[in-house]
Every structure is written in structure tokens, then in C-alpha cells.
Design a protein around this motif. Structure first.
Motif, PDB file in Angstrom:
ATOM      1  N   VAL A 241       0.849  -1.191   0.000  1.00  0.00           N
ATOM      2  CA  VAL A 241       0.000   0.000   0.000  1.00  0.00           C
ATOM      3  C   VAL A 241       0.890   1.247   0.000  1.00  0.00           C
ATOM      4  CG1 VAL A 241      -1.774   1.300   1.232  1.00  0.00           C
ATOM      5  CG2 VAL A 241      -1.865  -1.198   1.189  1.00  0.00           C
ATOM      6  N   VAL A 242       0.574   2.195  -0.863  1.00  0.00           N
ATOM      7  CA  VAL A 242       1.376   3.411  -1.028  1.00  0.00           C
ATOM      8  C   VAL A 242       0.471   4.632  -0.930  1.00  0.00           C
ATOM      9  CG1 VAL A 242       2.827   4.728  -2.636  1.00  0.00           C
ATOM     10  CG2 VAL A 242       3.105   2.239  -2.447  1.00  0.00           C
ATOM     11  N   THR A 243       0.938   5.661  -0.226  1.00  0.00           N
ATOM     12  CA  THR A 243       0.209   6.930  -0.156  1.00  0.00           C
ATOM     13  C   THR A 243       0.683   7.843  -1.275  1.00  0.00           C
ATOM     14  OG1 THR A 243       0.016   6.732   2.254  1.00  0.00           O
ATOM     15  CG2 THR A 243      -0.385   8.896   1.294  1.00  0.00           C
ATOM     16  N   CYS A 244      -0.273   8.414  -2.018  1.00  0.00           N
ATOM     17  CA  CYS A 244       0.022   9.270  -3.164  1.00  0.00           C
ATOM     18  C   CYS A 244      -0.345  10.716  -2.841  1.00  0.00           C
ATOM     19  CB  CYS A 244      -0.775   8.821  -4.384  1.00  0.00           C
ATOM     20  SG  CYS A 244      -0.578   7.076  -4.813  1.00  0.00           S
ATOM     21  N   ASN A 245       0.612  11.602  -2.999  1.00  0.00           N
ATOM     22  CA  ASN A 245       0.389  13.034  -2.790  1.00  0.00           C
ATOM     23  C   ASN A 245       0.578  13.709  -4.149  1.00  0.00           C
ATOM     24  OD1 ASN A 245       0.226  15.666  -1.944  1.00  0.00           O
ATOM     25  ND2 ASN A 245       1.846  15.517  -0.411  1.00  0.00           N
ATOM     26  N   MET A 246      -0.400  13.538  -5.033  1.00  0.00           N
ATOM     27  CA  MET A 246      -0.223  13.957  -6.429  1.00  0.00           C
ATOM     28  C   MET A 246      -1.375  14.779  -6.992  1.00  0.00           C
ATOM     29  SD  MET A 246       1.513  10.454  -7.949  1.00  0.00           S
ATOM     30  CE  MET A 246       1.443  11.007  -9.644  1.00  0.00           C
ATOM     31  N   THR A 247      -2.534  14.814  -6.328  1.00  0.00           N
ATOM     32  CA  THR A 247      -3.591  15.696  -6.814  1.00  0.00           C
ATOM     33  C   THR A 247      -3.164  17.144  -6.576  1.00  0.00           C
ATOM     34  OG1 THR A 247      -4.813  15.712  -4.725  1.00  0.00           O
ATOM     35  CG2 THR A 247      -5.347  13.960  -6.294  1.00  0.00           C
ATOM     36  N   ASN A 248      -3.721  18.072  -7.337  1.00  0.00           N
ATOM     37  CA  ASN A 248      -3.179  19.435  -7.290  1.00  0.00           C
ATOM     38  C   ASN A 248      -4.185  20.429  -7.856  1.00  0.00           C
ATOM     39  OD1 ASN A 248      -0.841  21.131  -6.749  1.00  0.00           O
ATOM     40  ND2 ASN A 248      -0.722  21.436  -8.956  1.00  0.00           N
ATOM     41  N   VAL A 249      -4.580  21.403  -7.035  1.00  0.00           N
ATOM     42  CA  VAL A 249      -5.497  22.450  -7.489  1.00  0.00           C
ATOM     43  C   VAL A 249      -4.978  23.807  -7.022  1.00  0.00           C
ATOM     44  CG1 VAL A 249      -7.893  23.234  -7.607  1.00  0.00           C
ATOM     45  CG2 VAL A 249      -7.406  20.820  -7.214  1.00  0.00           C
ATOM     46  N   PRO A 250      -4.368  24.581  -7.901  1.00  0.00           N
ATOM     47  CA  PRO A 250      -3.934  25.935  -7.534  1.00  0.00           C
ATOM     48  C   PRO A 250      -5.119  26.895  -7.450  1.00  0.00           C
ATOM     49  CG  PRO A 250      -2.758  25.084  -9.479  1.00  0.00           C
ATOM     50  CD  PRO A 250      -3.954  24.221  -9.258  1.00  0.00           C
ATOM     51  N   ASP A 251      -4.828  28.095  -6.952  1.00  0.00           N
ATOM     52  CA  ASP A 251      -5.806  29.189  -6.909  1.00  0.00           C
ATOM     53  C   ASP A 251      -7.083  28.800  -6.178  1.00  0.00           C
ATOM     54  OD1 ASP A 251      -4.149  30.964  -8.363  1.00  0.00           O
ATOM     55  OD2 ASP A 251      -4.734  29.982 -10.235  1.00  0.00           O
ATOM     56  N   VAL A 252      -6.904  28.236  -4.987  1.00  0.00           N
ATOM     57  CA  VAL A 252      -8.035  27.880  -4.136  1.00  0.00           C
ATOM     58  C   VAL A 252      -7.970  28.724  -2.874  1.00  0.00           C
ATOM     59  CG1 VAL A 252      -9.113  26.063  -2.750  1.00  0.00           C
ATOM     60  CG2 VAL A 252      -8.125  25.516  -4.982  1.00  0.00           C
ATOM     61  N   ASP A 253      -9.079  29.358  -2.527  1.00  0.00           N
ATOM     62  CA  ASP A 253      -9.185  30.081  -1.264  1.00  0.00           C
ATOM     63  C   ASP A 253      -9.784  29.135  -0.238  1.00  0.00           C
ATOM     64  OD1 ASP A 253      -9.690  31.678   0.919  1.00  0.00           O
ATOM     65  OD2 ASP A 253     -10.739  33.248  -0.188  1.00  0.00           O
ATOM     66  N   GLY A 254      -8.953  28.622   0.657  1.00  0.00           N
ATOM     67  CA  GLY A 254      -9.399  27.642   1.642  1.00  0.00           C
ATOM     68  C   GLY A 254     -10.317  28.195   2.706  1.00  0.00           C
ATOM     69  N   THR A 255     -10.605  29.504   2.675  1.00  0.00           N
ATOM     70  CA  THR A 255     -11.559  30.088   3.622  1.00  0.00           C
ATOM     71  C   THR A 255     -12.945  30.241   3.001  1.00  0.00           C
ATOM     72  OG1 THR A 255     -11.089  32.403   3.017  1.00  0.00           O
ATOM     73  CG2 THR A 255      -9.672  31.386   4.677  1.00  0.00           C
ATOM     74  N   ASP A 256     -13.131  29.748   1.789  1.00  0.00           N
ATOM     75  CA  ASP A 256     -14.385  29.885   1.046  1.00  0.00           C
ATOM     76  C   ASP A 256     -14.962  28.496   0.795  1.00  0.00           C
ATOM     77  OD1 ASP A 256     -16.217  30.000  -1.227  1.00  0.00           O
ATOM     78  OD2 ASP A 256     -15.511  32.050  -1.555  1.00  0.00           O
ATOM     79  N   ALA A 257     -16.154  28.223   1.315  1.00  0.00           N
ATOM     80  CA  ALA A 257     -16.745  26.886   1.203  1.00  0.00           C
ATOM     81  C   ALA A 257     -16.996  26.494  -0.247  1.00  0.00           C
ATOM     82  CB  ALA A 257     -18.049  26.819   1.995  1.00  0.00           C
ATOM     83  N   ALA A 258     -17.395  27.438  -1.076  1.00  0.00           N
ATOM     84  CA  ALA A 258     -17.621  27.121  -2.490  1.00  0.00           C
ATOM     85  C   ALA A 258     -16.320  26.727  -3.170  1.00  0.00           C
ATOM     86  CB  ALA A 258     -18.254  28.327  -3.201  1.00  0.00           C
ATOM     87  N   GLU A 259     -15.225  27.419  -2.822  1.00  0.00           N
ATOM     88  CA  GLU A 259     -13.928  27.088  -3.383  1.00  0.00           C
ATOM     89  C   GLU A 259     -13.456  25.713  -2.905  1.00  0.00           C
ATOM     90  OE1 GLU A 259     -11.258  29.200  -5.364  1.00  0.00           O
ATOM     91  OE2 GLU A 259     -13.317  29.094  -6.109  1.00  0.00           O
TER      92      GLU A 259
END
Length: 443
Positions: A241-259
Motif C-alpha cells: 500500500v502506497v500513499t500518493c500526494n499527487m492531486t493538485n489544485v492551484p488558486d483555491v481560497d481555503g476560507t471559502d466553502a464554495a472554493e
């Protein structure tokens, strides 16, 4: 924006406590346990159904960094899962002790909270501060039980984004000082069916691991659709079993629920493409399959609060030893993911990071401007974008939580606000706890 007026209503007081901790990630968990161990009444509120934050529900692969000492070492010692893969070559540069078994860690954390006597409320999200002028007196929270008030003498905001600190009026800025950009968001996931004898495990952006079709990072940039394009793979405590850290979404405001919703949908769509890429180009992954994905998205950066001291890039590089230091031997690098695409940002420095000694973090970084009886803990302390890219990692956040929790308990006992605390007495307690910890049996 169209608005409506909500009728006034009486809010029941669910609890009155000495120390109220908001958020049960590594910082909040540590703050709660360490405050309770100092003999005060502690309540911990967490919006999800688990404790541990990114270390558990976020499915982080390992405790990142080379931080030594502090409460982090106790967490590591109690939660280490004997890895089913002896003789590991851990390309992320750490030890097998740092690999996380999230299910075991959840249980260990729950036990530690119970042992310390912390009152834990899961499925309960703090939504507004209870204020008396410029003083935080607790929070209003929402849950299945409705809207309730939790009153406290000292409140610790360990929500990562500093949600309550922001609403209480602590000044802050979002993201990078020059343009407000923030590091991209990701969802971690695990694949099974990996042949460990043949598999590759590039653990850093700079790991140009050769594979039959070429170089793995170059292949990712060529064959994965932007903003994908890097490969980070870390062994787990389970064979194959391997953990993958490969998904990626730039330009996200983590304080906005819609984002956050948008970024979650994008990450989920990216997982299938990544698994197909691994099957095609990564040796040992030919028969891999998706096992599970994190139930919460990983947000690396949002608000930078203004505290009584702002930790800087130079403080980290020069290994500053502050007179009021409450975290010591903090060590990582400038881990800044590309603000516009995949890989390491042009401002990031990882493998070639020059400072090897570690640095300290002063108590003043935990004390917000303008607002009283509130402490910051974790990645929402006061620091610049560059400094934050170093101290945001979980081991350092855990030790920041230890400092905040201990300070809150001492403030309650001495009947002073956190900004009136004698830091020398706080440091004395932290040193004593460190000596006690060093006498504990080690795994």
C-alpha cells in the motif's frame, strides 16, 4: 448580496470551561492534552467525526520534518506502527517511525485525550466568537444539538485557517504578501496492489527517479494534464500500500466553502488519471488500484495573522534563538508547492535547504494583535508566507499546540491573560515536561 435578518434567540450555554480549544488537528489535540495535564478544565471542539486533522482524516503519509523534542516525540512514540516493510529506503529523508497509520493514530489520540481528562465534542463546529469588547469569552457552535455557547477563560484557535481569530477581529492577510496567492490544495489517497520489490518511491519534487520509460517526474509533466505533473509516493505501514500526494489544485481560497467544494471535485476527478499513469509508467504499480482517499481536502495556506511578533524567513535561515522561545529545534525547509502548476514553486527550497540546526519560535507569535484571551496554535500563528512554509508541517504544529495549551493553563492558574504571562515560568514548565518525556520508554 441579498440578506435576511435572523430573529434574536436565546442560546443555551452548553459548557463553561477553563480552556477551550478549537480544532482537533495536531496543534489542537496537543494543546488540549497539554493544557489538561496542567490541571485545568479543558474542552476540545472539532467539526468532523475524528481527531487528528490532516494526520488522520487528511490521510497524510508521514510526519514531515526533522523536528526534535517536544510533545511531538510523545505522539510519535505512542503511535508508531511497526512497519511491515523492514529495511525501508525512505526517500522523503525521515525514519520509519514517522510513517503514519491513520487508524491507529486516531485511537491513540482518543486515548491520550481521555487519559488527560479532556472533554471532547466532535461533530461540533465553532462558528462565532463570544466577545466582551476586545476579549474572547468563548464561542458559539453549531451541531446536531443546535446552536450552543461554550464559554471559557482562555480560547485557543487551532482551526488552521484561524476562523474564530478572524471573526474576533485579529488582523491578517491571505497568502503571499506580494500578491495574495496561496499554496495549492490536494487530496491524498492510497493505492494497493503495489509490488514493493520493484516499486519506486519518489518522495521529493527533486527526485528524478529513472524508470524504463524515462525519468518519473518528466513523464508526469509530459503525460498528466495540468495542473497535475509531479510524483510523490510514500510507503505505508501496510505491505503493498502506497500513499500518493499527487492531486493538485492551484488558486483555491481555503476560507471559502464554495472554493473548497470546487477543489474537492477537481481532486476527485484527478485520482483516476493518476492511477492510470502509475499503472503505465511506474514499475511495481502495474496492478495498483485505488483503496481509499482522504475525507477532507488538504489546505496548505490561508490566513497569516498579525501577532506581537511576525516570524520571518531570516529568522528561520539564521536559526534564531528568541529569549521568549516556546518551540525549539524546529526544522524543515521552504516547502512551497507551485502556485500555478505542479512541482516546487520557484521560491521553494527543499533538498538544498541550507539551515540544518533548527530554529525556535517565540511566544509572541502565538499572541494575536488587538484581541485578548486568545492564543493561536498551528499554522495560523503569526509569520510570513516564507516562514509559514516551514512551520506549517505537523510536528512543528504539534509543538506549537503544546506551547499554547501549557500557556493557557498557566494563565488560568495565575489569573492573568496570555499576554500578561511570565514567559520564564512557561519555559520552565516546558523544560520540565521535556525532561519527563525523555525518561519515557522509547519505541
Amino acid at each position: 448580496m441579498k440578506t435576511i435578518t435572523e430573529p434574536a434567540r436565546e442560546i443555551p450555554v452548553a459548557e463553561e470551561t477553563d480552556v477551550l480549544v478549537l480544532g482537533a488537528g495536531p496543534a489542537g489535540f496537543s494543546a488540549a492534552v497539554c493544557a489538561a495535564r496542567e490541571g485545568v478544565k479543558v474542552t476540545l471542539l472539532e467539526g468532523s467525526g475524528d481527531v487528528g486533522g490532516m494526520a488522520t482524516t487528511g490521510m497524510m503519509s508521514h510526519w514531515i520534518g526533522e523536528t526534535k523534542g517536544g510533545f511531538y516525540e510523545e505522539i510519535l512514540n505512542r503511535s508508531t506502527d511497526p512497519c511491515g516493510n523492514p529495511g525501508l529506503d525512505l526517500t522523503f529523508g525521515g525514519s520509519a517511525r514517522q510513517i503514519i497509520n491513520p487508524e491507529k493514530l486516531k485511537t491513540v489520540m482518543i486515548r491520550m485525550l481521555a487519559e488527560a481528562g479532556v472533554n471532547v465534542r466532535l461533530y461540533t463546529r465553532a462558528c462565532e466568537p463570544v466577545m466582551d469588547g476586545d476579549t474572547v469569552c468563548g464561542v458559539f457552535a453549531e451541531s446536531k444539538s443546535g446552536r450552543e455557547a461554550f464559554l471559557s477563560k482562555i480560547t485557543i484557535d487551532a482551526t488552521g485557517d484561524g476562523d474564530i481569530a478572524a471573526k474576533a477581529g485579529v488582523p491578517y492577510h491571505l497568502g503571499r504578501e506580494s500578491d495574495g496567492k496561496m499554496q495549492p490544495a490536494s487530496i491524498l489517497f492510497k493505492v494497493g496492489g503495489v509490488d514493493y520489490e520493484r516499486a519506486v518511491f519518489p518522495g521529493r519534487f527533486e527526485d528524478e527517479t529513472p524508470v524504463p520509460a524515462g525519468v518519473i517526474q518528466s513523464l508526469a509533466r509530459e503525460h498528466l494534464k495540468a495542473p497535475l505533473g509531479h510524483v510523490l509516493l510514500v510507503r505505508s505501514t501496510l505491505p503493498g500500500v502506497v500513499t500518493c500526494n499527487m492531486t493538485n489544485v492551484p488558486d483555491v481560497d481555503g476560507t471559502d466553502a464554495a472554493e473548497l467544494t470546487r477543489a474537492t471535485f477537481v481532486c476527485r476527478e484527478q485520482i483516476e488519471e493518476i492511477v492510470d499513469f502509475l499503472r503505465r509508467y511506474a514499475p511495481g504499480y502495474e496492478n495498483c488500484y485505488l483503496m481509499s482517499a482522504a475525507s477532507c481536502i488538504g489546505i496548505r495556506e490561508t490566513r497569516h495573522f498579525h501577532g506581537q511578533y511576525v516570524l520571518t524567513e531570516q529568522d528561520v535561515l539564521e536559526a534564531e534563538e528568541f529569549p521568549d522561545r516556546v518551540v525549539t529545534r524546529a526544522h524543515f525547509n521552504f516547502d512551497i508547492h507551485n502556485m500555478s502548476g505542479a512541482g516546487l514553486d520557484e521560491t521553494g527550497v527543499t533538498v538544498s535547504f541550507p539551515q540544518r540546526k533548527g530554529y525556535s519560535i517565540p511566544y509572541r507569535c502565538l499572541l494575536p494583535e488587538r484581541v485578548k484571551n486568545l492564543l493561536l496554535a498551528g499554522r495560523d500563528i503569526s509569520g510570513t508566507h516564507m516562514a509559514h512554509s516551514n512551520y506549517r508541517v505537523m510536528p512543528i504544529c504539534a509543538n506549537l499546540g503544546q506551547a499554547a495549551g501549557t500557556a493557557a493553563a498557566l494563565s488560568v492558574r495565575q489569573k492573568v491573560g496570555p499576554d500578561g504571562l511570565d514567559v520564564r515560568k512557561l519555559q520552565e514548565i516546558l523544560r520540565r515536561r521535556e525532561r519527563e518525556r525523555q525518561r519515557m520508554p522509547q519505541v
